[in-house]
Design a protein around this motif. Sequence first.
Motif, PDB file in Angstrom:
ATOM      1  N   LEU A  52     -33.661 -57.813  72.711  1.00 48.83           N
ATOM      2  CA  LEU A  52     -33.859 -57.425  71.451  1.00 48.83           C
ATOM      3  C   LEU A  52     -33.402 -56.031  70.728  1.00 48.83           C
ATOM      4  CD1 LEU A  52     -35.945 -57.542  69.051  1.00 48.83           C
ATOM      5  CD2 LEU A  52     -37.809 -56.207  70.432  1.00 48.83           C
ATOM      6  N   VAL A  53     -32.736 -56.280  69.711  1.00 47.08           N
ATOM      7  CA  VAL A  53     -32.239 -55.234  69.216  1.00 47.08           C
ATOM      8  C   VAL A  53     -32.666 -54.468  67.880  1.00 47.08           C
ATOM      9  CG1 VAL A  53     -29.555 -54.043  67.911  1.00 47.08           C
ATOM     10  CG2 VAL A  53     -29.734 -55.912  70.075  1.00 47.08           C
ATOM     11  N   PRO A  54     -33.323 -53.205  68.068  1.00 47.73           N
ATOM     12  CA  PRO A  54     -33.953 -52.665  66.941  1.00 47.73           C
ATOM     13  C   PRO A  54     -33.071 -51.811  66.032  1.00 47.73           C
ATOM     14  CG  PRO A  54     -34.588 -51.464  68.719  1.00 47.73           C
ATOM     15  CD  PRO A  54     -33.574 -52.454  69.105  1.00 47.73           C
ATOM     16  N   PRO A 105     -36.204 -55.603  63.999  1.00 49.29           N
ATOM     17  CA  PRO A 105     -35.550 -56.628  65.009  1.00 49.29           C
ATOM     18  C   PRO A 105     -34.283 -57.165  64.258  1.00 49.29           C
ATOM     19  CG  PRO A 105     -37.692 -56.993  65.101  1.00 49.29           C
ATOM     20  CD  PRO A 105     -37.475 -56.371  63.982  1.00 49.29           C
ATOM     21  N   LEU A 106     -33.088 -57.111  64.798  1.00 48.75           N
ATOM     22  CA  LEU A 106     -31.811 -57.562  64.258  1.00 48.75           C
ATOM     23  C   LEU A 106     -31.923 -58.910  63.695  1.00 48.75           C
ATOM     24  CD1 LEU A 106     -28.071 -56.969  64.999  1.00 48.75           C
ATOM     25  CD2 LEU A 106     -29.036 -59.125  64.575  1.00 48.75           C
ATOM     26  N   ASP A 156     -33.718 -61.567  56.197  1.00 53.05           N
ATOM     27  CA  ASP A 156     -34.946 -61.593  55.595  1.00 53.05           C
ATOM     28  C   ASP A 156     -35.494 -60.364  54.987  1.00 53.05           C
ATOM     29  OD1 ASP A 156     -35.091 -64.523  55.623  1.00 53.05           O
ATOM     30  OD2 ASP A 156     -35.219 -64.168  57.778  1.00 53.05           O
ATOM     31  N   TRP A 157     -35.391 -59.405  55.887  1.00 51.70           N
ATOM     32  CA  TRP A 157     -36.059 -57.989  55.461  1.00 51.70           C
ATOM     33  C   TRP A 157     -35.409 -57.403  54.198  1.00 51.70           C
ATOM     34  CZ3 TRP A 157     -34.750 -53.007  54.842  1.00 51.70           C
ATOM     35  CH2 TRP A 157     -35.868 -52.040  54.987  1.00 51.70           C
ATOM     36  N   ALA A 158     -33.805 -57.275  54.530  1.00 57.35           N
ATOM     37  CA  ALA A 158     -33.221 -56.611  53.467  1.00 57.35           C
ATOM     38  C   ALA A 158     -33.189 -57.496  52.082  1.00 57.35           C
ATOM     39  CB  ALA A 158     -31.568 -56.822  53.860  1.00 57.35           C
ATOM     40  N   ARG A 159     -33.489 -58.829  52.219  1.00 58.85           N
ATOM     41  CA  ARG A 159     -33.372 -59.809  50.957  1.00 58.85           C
ATOM     42  C   ARG A 159     -34.735 -59.100  49.990  1.00 58.85           C
ATOM     43  NH1 ARG A 159     -36.607 -63.652  50.503  1.00 58.85           N
ATOM     44  NH2 ARG A 159     -36.709 -64.150  52.720  1.00 58.85           N
ATOM     45  N   VAL A 160     -35.516 -58.465  50.820  1.00 57.69           N
ATOM     46  CA  VAL A 160     -36.778 -58.126  49.805  1.00 57.69           C
ATOM     47  C   VAL A 160     -36.865 -56.731  49.445  1.00 57.69           C
ATOM     48  CG1 VAL A 160     -39.470 -58.125  50.178  1.00 57.69           C
ATOM     49  CG2 VAL A 160     -38.129 -60.125  50.919  1.00 57.69           C
TER      50      VAL A 160
END
Length: 229
Positions: free
Chosen positions: A43-45, A188-189, A194-198
């Motif tokens: 897991l890469v935060p 989480p990478l 999806d996160w960046a899109r919003v």
Amino acid sequence: MIGLLPLARAISEGITAIVIARERAEGRNVSCRAGCGACCAQLVPIAPAEAVRLAEVVESMPGRRRGTVTARFEDAVRRLREIGLIDRTSFPEQAALRSPAPTAKTPWEDVIHRYFDARIPCPFLEDGSCGIYAERPMVCREYNVTTPPSLCAALTLDVRDIPRLVRMSEVMTEFTNRLLGRNDFNIPLTLSLDWARVHRDAFDHERDGEEMALRLVRRIQEACESESP
């Protein structure tokens, strides 16, 4: 905000180089090599600013490669839903993993072990090496081990990674939260596209570059001092 990443990366790499030199002087050499790839299933935060930058990197890729990498992200999200690390009713852009069952571990320990056991490769992993090495996250730059690579096949205390005097992705997250009045956590990478899109528009602000650089350096100094024994 994204314009500060080169500075943050350079400082992170400089600090890491100092620690590696100290380890070498004490007879411990970094054993990480291109092609190992075991840590690329961890897991890469990453900091929100890094998530926005990685989205830009993917968008700038040639069409076929962009489609391949995007499909890997989608597959990773699907696998996370299957193993219960993402609630099936939630949206990936929420960027939160969960511990689906009570165990003897803390929720964080449970999540990172379930993630690693699922062997979900980083979407940027290509032929055992990083496909975006120059743009790799800061936590990847800071993670170096001095134990045999074979031990990295499992998440155990037998793996010895070098001390990190500063965790730059966490510093960047706190820095942008203060600056933008946000309350983000590291992301989480595998959920970052999806996160960046919003959320990416929140990071598209023009500010005095020199002032922001000085403020970031001061915050890094504070973080280093708090980590010092």
